[in-house]
Design an enzyme around this catalytic site. Sequence first.
Site, PDB file in Angstrom:
ATOM      1  N   ASP A  59       0.857  -1.012   0.051  1.00 34.43           N
ATOM      2  CA  ASP A  59       0.124  -0.032   0.047  1.00 34.43           C
ATOM      3  C   ASP A  59       0.611   1.223  -0.053  1.00 34.43           C
ATOM      4  O   ASP A  59       2.086   1.191   0.359  1.00 34.43           O
ATOM      5  CB  ASP A  59      -0.997  -0.062   1.134  1.00 34.43           C
ATOM      6  CG  ASP A  59      -2.160   0.800   0.928  1.00 34.43           C
ATOM      7  OD1 ASP A  59      -2.105   1.858   0.572  1.00 34.43           O
ATOM      8  OD2 ASP A  59      -3.302   0.415   1.523  1.00 34.43           O
TER       9      ASP A  59
ATOM     10  N   LYS B  83     -12.691   0.555 -14.032  1.00 34.31           N
ATOM     11  CA  LYS B  83     -13.304  -0.712 -13.474  1.00 34.31           C
ATOM     12  C   LYS B  83     -13.724  -1.717 -14.462  1.00 34.31           C
ATOM     13  O   LYS B  83     -13.899  -2.837 -14.707  1.00 34.31           O
ATOM     14  CB  LYS B  83     -14.376  -0.580 -12.469  1.00 34.31           C
ATOM     15  CG  LYS B  83     -13.988   0.017 -11.218  1.00 34.31           C
ATOM     16  CD  LYS B  83     -12.639  -0.955 -10.597  1.00 34.31           C
ATOM     17  CE  LYS B  83     -12.262  -0.528  -9.271  1.00 34.31           C
ATOM     18  NZ  LYS B  83     -11.234  -1.232  -8.636  1.00 34.31           N
TER      19      LYS B  83
ATOM     20  N   SER C 264     -15.806  -3.940  -9.971  1.00 35.07           N
ATOM     21  CA  SER C 264     -16.850  -3.155  -9.320  1.00 35.07           C
ATOM     22  C   SER C 264     -18.065  -3.264 -10.102  1.00 35.07           C
ATOM     23  O   SER C 264     -18.030  -3.443 -11.244  1.00 35.07           O
ATOM     24  CB  SER C 264     -16.495  -1.382  -9.171  1.00 35.07           C
ATOM     25  OG  SER C 264     -17.701  -1.083  -8.819  1.00 35.07           O
TER      26      SER C 264
ATOM     27  N   TYR D 228     -14.424   6.282 -13.025  1.00 32.37           N
ATOM     28  CA  TYR D 228     -14.141   5.503 -12.463  1.00 32.37           C
ATOM     29  C   TYR D 228     -14.962   4.074 -12.908  1.00 32.37           C
ATOM     30  O   TYR D 228     -14.255   2.952 -12.891  1.00 32.37           O
ATOM     31  CB  TYR D 228     -15.080   5.431 -10.943  1.00 32.37           C
ATOM     32  CG  TYR D 228     -15.033   4.416  -9.868  1.00 32.37           C
ATOM     33  CD1 TYR D 228     -13.940   4.178  -9.285  1.00 32.37           C
ATOM     34  CD2 TYR D 228     -16.220   3.389  -9.491  1.00 32.37           C
ATOM     35  CE1 TYR D 228     -13.833   3.367  -7.954  1.00 32.37           C
ATOM     36  CE2 TYR D 228     -16.135   2.643  -8.907  1.00 32.37           C
ATOM     37  CZ  TYR D 228     -14.948   2.218  -7.985  1.00 32.37           C
ATOM     38  OH  TYR D 228     -14.899   1.238  -7.321  1.00 32.37           O
TER      39      TYR D 228
END
Length: 254
Positions: free
Chosen positions: A37, A163, A146, A159
């Site tokens: 991360d 995705k 997603s 977004y």
Amino acid sequence: MNRFEGRTAIVTGSSSGIGRAIAQKLGDEGANVVVADVRREPNQDGRTTHEMINEEGGEAVFIETDVSDEESVQDTVFQAAEKYGQIDVLVNNAGIHIPGSADETDMEDWRKTIEVNLDGQFLCSKHVIDHMLKEDIEGDVVNIASIAGIVGYGQNAAYCASKGGVVELTREMALDYGPEGINVNSVSPGVIRTAMTEEMLEDEEQKQFIESNTVSPRVGEPEDIANAVAFLASSESNFVTGENLVVDGGWTAH
């Protein structure tokens, strides 16, 4: 159950939220977990993910990783392989969310979203799969997509595009690497209760919208996604590849 005993998993974006739950699930089931991360500290709860796993009897390390930077990704793969010998599982979870319709989204936000959400999954897959091929490892890659990548979701141009790309990249890599014994699948969450969605779920109008579109009588939890990922990364799904497992409480069943 120790489905991952002796296996090593890199989980990107696992300091918080869904990634944190995935890392804990794999650690609980015996995996050596690399928490990859950009930040060590979680958004919620003071303990870091790798500390939690270690305190509960598992094995985990944190490696600072920027998935949009190829050198950073290469370094993480090298460090993980040096420490644990080999990498068996990659979970591409790191992602960002910058809302906005096409006319409202500037190029900086568009590029940043694509760089993290899509380029990041490509770069991590590229270098982990290269390691798997060289070491003759029959591994598993699980990409977090997603429902916004398979159905329209208003005010989310960048977004949704990122995705949707993840879902198609998953299918393409499954075709390329299935003959080598490497399975590649994706999981598409619906709305999941995390720090990222906290503000949305506290807004009464948005909460009602979410609840009206979800068949299940509750909001999704990070553990729901972790359970799906653990299945796809385990030997229980070794004849499953190129699939996009939707975990959305029935949102896309309409």
